[in-house]
Design a protein around this motif. Structure first.
Motif, short mmCIF file in Angstrom:
data_model
loop_
_atom_site.label_atom_id
_atom_site.label_comp_id
_atom_site.label_asym_id
_atom_site.label_seq_id
_atom_site.Cartn_x
_atom_site.Cartn_y
_atom_site.Cartn_z
N GLU A 242 13.27 38.83 67.89
CA GLU A 242 13.47 37.50 68.02
C GLU A 242 14.24 36.59 66.94
O GLU A 242 14.43 35.67 66.73
CB GLU A 242 12.09 36.89 68.09
CG GLU A 242 12.21 35.53 69.05
CD GLU A 242 10.70 35.11 69.49
OE1 GLU A 242 10.51 34.17 69.86
OE2 GLU A 242 9.90 35.89 69.71
N ASP A 243 13.96 37.41 65.71
CA ASP A 243 14.61 36.80 64.33
C ASP A 243 16.11 36.86 64.40
O ASP A 243 16.54 37.88 63.81
CB ASP A 243 13.79 37.64 63.20
CG ASP A 243 14.13 36.99 62.00
OD1 ASP A 243 14.44 35.84 62.12
OD2 ASP A 243 13.98 37.81 60.93
N ILE A 244 16.54 35.80 64.85
CA ILE A 244 18.25 35.61 64.86
C ILE A 244 18.58 35.03 63.68
O ILE A 244 18.25 33.78 63.44
CB ILE A 244 18.61 34.94 66.21
CG1 ILE A 244 18.03 35.71 67.38
CG2 ILE A 244 20.24 34.92 66.07
CD1 ILE A 244 18.49 34.82 68.59
N PRO A 245 19.49 35.93 62.66
CA PRO A 245 19.69 34.97 61.55
C PRO A 245 20.60 33.84 61.74
O PRO A 245 21.61 33.98 62.76
CB PRO A 245 20.31 36.02 60.87
CG PRO A 245 20.84 37.30 61.68
CD PRO A 245 19.72 37.14 62.63
N ASP A 246 20.57 32.84 60.95
CA ASP A 246 21.15 31.53 61.38
C ASP A 246 22.48 31.61 60.69
O ASP A 246 22.68 31.44 59.45
CB ASP A 246 20.35 30.32 60.81
CG ASP A 246 20.79 29.08 61.53
OD1 ASP A 246 21.87 29.13 62.14
OD2 ASP A 246 20.13 28.03 61.53
N HIS A 247 23.43 31.76 61.32
CA HIS A 247 24.84 31.89 60.93
C HIS A 247 25.62 30.58 61.21
O HIS A 247 26.83 30.50 61.15
CB HIS A 247 25.90 33.23 61.32
CG HIS A 247 24.95 34.39 60.90
ND1 HIS A 247 24.89 34.72 59.51
CD2 HIS A 247 24.73 35.54 61.55
CE1 HIS A 247 24.47 35.96 59.39
NE2 HIS A 247 24.44 36.35 60.61
N ARG A 248 24.95 29.46 61.57
CA ARG A 248 25.76 28.29 62.19
C ARG A 248 26.72 27.49 60.96
O ARG A 248 27.58 27.08 61.18
CB ARG A 248 24.91 27.30 62.69
CG ARG A 248 24.25 27.48 64.23
CD ARG A 248 23.38 26.83 64.69
NE ARG A 248 21.86 26.88 63.86
CZ ARG A 248 21.09 26.26 64.32
NH1 ARG A 248 21.10 25.45 65.38
NH2 ARG A 248 20.01 26.29 63.66
N LEU A 249 26.23 27.71 59.71
CA LEU A 249 26.96 26.98 58.70
C LEU A 249 28.31 27.60 58.35
O LEU A 249 29.36 27.21 58.49
CB LEU A 249 26.22 27.48 57.20
CG LEU A 249 26.42 26.32 56.21
CD1 LEU A 249 26.48 24.97 56.48
CD2 LEU A 249 25.92 26.62 55.05
N ARG A 250 28.35 29.10 58.60
CA ARG A 250 29.76 29.86 58.84
C ARG A 250 30.63 29.23 60.00
O ARG A 250 31.71 28.93 59.95
CB ARG A 250 29.46 31.18 59.15
CG ARG A 250 28.82 31.79 57.81
CD ARG A 250 29.23 33.52 58.24
NE ARG A 250 28.31 34.27 57.77
CZ ARG A 250 28.04 35.69 58.11
NH1 ARG A 250 28.97 36.06 58.57
NH2 ARG A 250 27.24 36.60 57.43
#
Lengths: 119, 413
Positions: free
Chosen positions: B110-118
């Motif tokens: 469930e732990d999806i790393p947050d890459h939204r900044l990229r």
């Protein structure tokens, strides 16, 4: 990815041969080449003679037509190029900004076509 | 805007359709970011996510919701993408790379790393056309549909679709890296991101809500997201302050008849004081960092212009515009400086400045509105009438036009 850095410049804006500014520009090119070597970037590049030495050719209705000079009537002309092997566009743009002619014209950054995706 | 996390409680009372809808609205950006980081291709990521969502409707309807719908979608999208690549067959080496990376990310749970900044930095890359940056950010990070984005720009949907495809193809073809820029490019690239956010915000004012999506709120969501992922940056805090302060006046900007109300005449009781004070809080934080920048200056101007009682400090606002010129030496900033100078009592110098920038500003509606107002104040009625006519003819917002028509009618004969 390989990038071609096409150097377009306006001869009327570039420093004239023999002036200290011209010397500075050439020094800038020397420093750029040294920088590429120091950074271990695989590169290739050439400068072109002026557009007064250019001959353009087209085939029109099966007939070869030649013309003195470049076809396009633009103020900026292709004056040389580099080909650099780099990881991404940002890196290519960073090197493009170091090319001395960027101050007198435009550097167009284009990725080379890769005909062999597996290679 | 409330963006609740899809928690574990939701499978009790949500249908698969509702659940998916909520997930897409809240977490599409996060899922896209995770997929792009593995697939390195925005179009491929988007196609895979689309397939996974279609598949979710079938499976969740039949078997009930999985324990972690988000992780389920990511896994399935990932497998769909691999299937497609295998079917494609030509990219053997790329496939091998992907499979290796697939091993690394297995059991991410469930732990999806947050890459939204990229993802945001990629969408806002200066190598893309400005309009495409805005459109791509709305599509990939905010999850608006192509149709909704087309509506914002008053474009036909296929035209917008082509623009988005071209932008994604350029990212892949030109080798725009999927990464947060390093310190050498940080300032310039951050400015590009914040500019896109600000354009989305201002588009919200002109376009209004689109299918229930309010672009002003999307912009605030974006800048909060960037601020959360990269805290302690003065300009990000400045941009957040600017948006909050401006948005706090939203209910007072037009009256009951839909006519635009200028700041000085706005009903203060209709301002959102909590949002205003939150914005000022961020501005104070930003200023304390002693790293000035254009968004902080604009936020400071917005804050000074939003006085709750008493006179507005126009000399200080004029001073701030003067400071802003160092960052943005544009005719628009000079126009605002002129208006502030006029408000501060220096009408002659303000008119001189307008005269100076006139040639560059003929196509800019707010210029004619400002000229009209300043001429009217200096008692040049006929010239003011002509300027009002130009401003009215060029107004894109009907509330603005009606405000100007009223002002023109109020001119003494």
């Amino acid at each position: 990815m390989k990038y071609m850095l096409l150097i377009y410049s306006d001869p009327t804006r570039e420093p004239a041969y023999g002036t200290p500014e011209f010397q500075a520009m050439m020094g800038g090119y020397f420093a750029f080449n040294e920088k590429l070597k120091a950074d271990d970037v695989a590169f290739d590049g050439e400068a072109l003679k002026g557009i007064d030495t250019a001959t353009s050719l087209r085939i029109n209705g099966g007939k070869v037509e030649t013309m003195d000079g470049p076809f396009a009537e633009t103020r900026e002309h292709l004056g040389g190029y580099y080909i650099l092997d780099l990881p991404d566009l940002d890196t290519a743009l960073r090197y493009a900004a170091m090319i001395p002619s960027a101050a007198y014209g435009t550097i167009e950054v284009r990725p080379l076509m890769n005909y062999n995706p597996a290679g | 805007m409330v963006r609740s996390k899809c928690g574990r409680l939701w499978n009790i009372n949500l249908t698969p359709e509702r659940c998916l809808e909520q997930l897409v609205r809240e977490d599409r950006g996060r899922l896209m970011a995770a997929l792009v980081s593995r697939l390195r291709d925005m179009q491929r990521a988007e196609d895979a996510l689309q397939e996974a969502m279609a598949s979710a409707l079938v499976h969740w309807g039949r078997n009930g919701l999985p324990a972690s719908p988000k992780a389920w979608l990511l896994q399935v999208a990932w497998r769909k993408a691999l299937d497609r690549i295998r079917r494609g067959g030509t990219e053997q080496r790329g496939l091998a790379d992907l499979l290796i990376r697939a091993d690394e990310v297995q059991d991410a749970g469930e732990d999806i790393p947050d890459h939204r900044l990229r993802l945001i930095f990629t969408c806002c890359h200066p190598a893309l056309e400005a309009k495409s940056r805005v459109a791509l950010t709305l599509r990939t990070v905010c999850g608006l549909t192509t149709g909704q984005i087309a509506q914002v720009f008053l474009d036909a949907e296929p035209t917008m679709g082509q623009r988005l495809s071209r932008a994604k193809a350029k990212i892949a073809g030109a080798g725009i890296a999927y990464q947060v820029p390093g310190p050498e490019a940080w300032g310039e690239r951050l400015h590009s991101v914040l500019t896109v956010v600000y354009l989305i915000f201002t588009a919200g004012y002109t376009a209004g809500p689109v299918d229930g999506r309010n672009l002003c709120e999307e912009a605030i969501f974006l800048v909060r997201l960037v601020n959360g992922l990269r805290p302690d940056e003065a300009e990000i805090e400045g941009a957040l302050a600017l948006l909050l302060i401006t948005h706090s006046r939203r209910a007072a900007r037009v009256d009951e008849l839909g006519i635009t109300v200028p700041l000085a005449r706005q009903n203060r009781r209709r301002w959102d004081l909590r949002m205003l004070s939150e914005g000022r809080g961020w501005l104070d934080k930003a200023i304390a960092r002693r790293a000035s920048g254009p968004f902080q200056i604009k936020a400071a101007i917005a804050s000074l212009a939003s006085v709750e009682s008493g006179p507005t400090d126009w000399p200080q606002i004029a001073g701030l515009y003067q400071g802003l010129l160092r960052w943005e030496p544009t005719p628009v900033v000079r126009l605002n400086l002129a208006v502030a100078m006029a408000e501060a009592g220096d009408l002659d110098r303000a008119l001189d400045l307008l005269h100076l920038i006139g040639p560059d500003m003929q196509d800019y509606q707010p210029f004619h509105a400002a000229v009209a107002d300043l001429l009217a104040r200096s008692g040049q009625g006929q010239a003011a009438r002509e300027a009002y006519d130009r401003a009215i003819a060029m107004a894109t917002h009907s509330g603005d036009a009606r405000f100007l028509i009223e002002r023109r009618a109020a001119l003494p004969d």
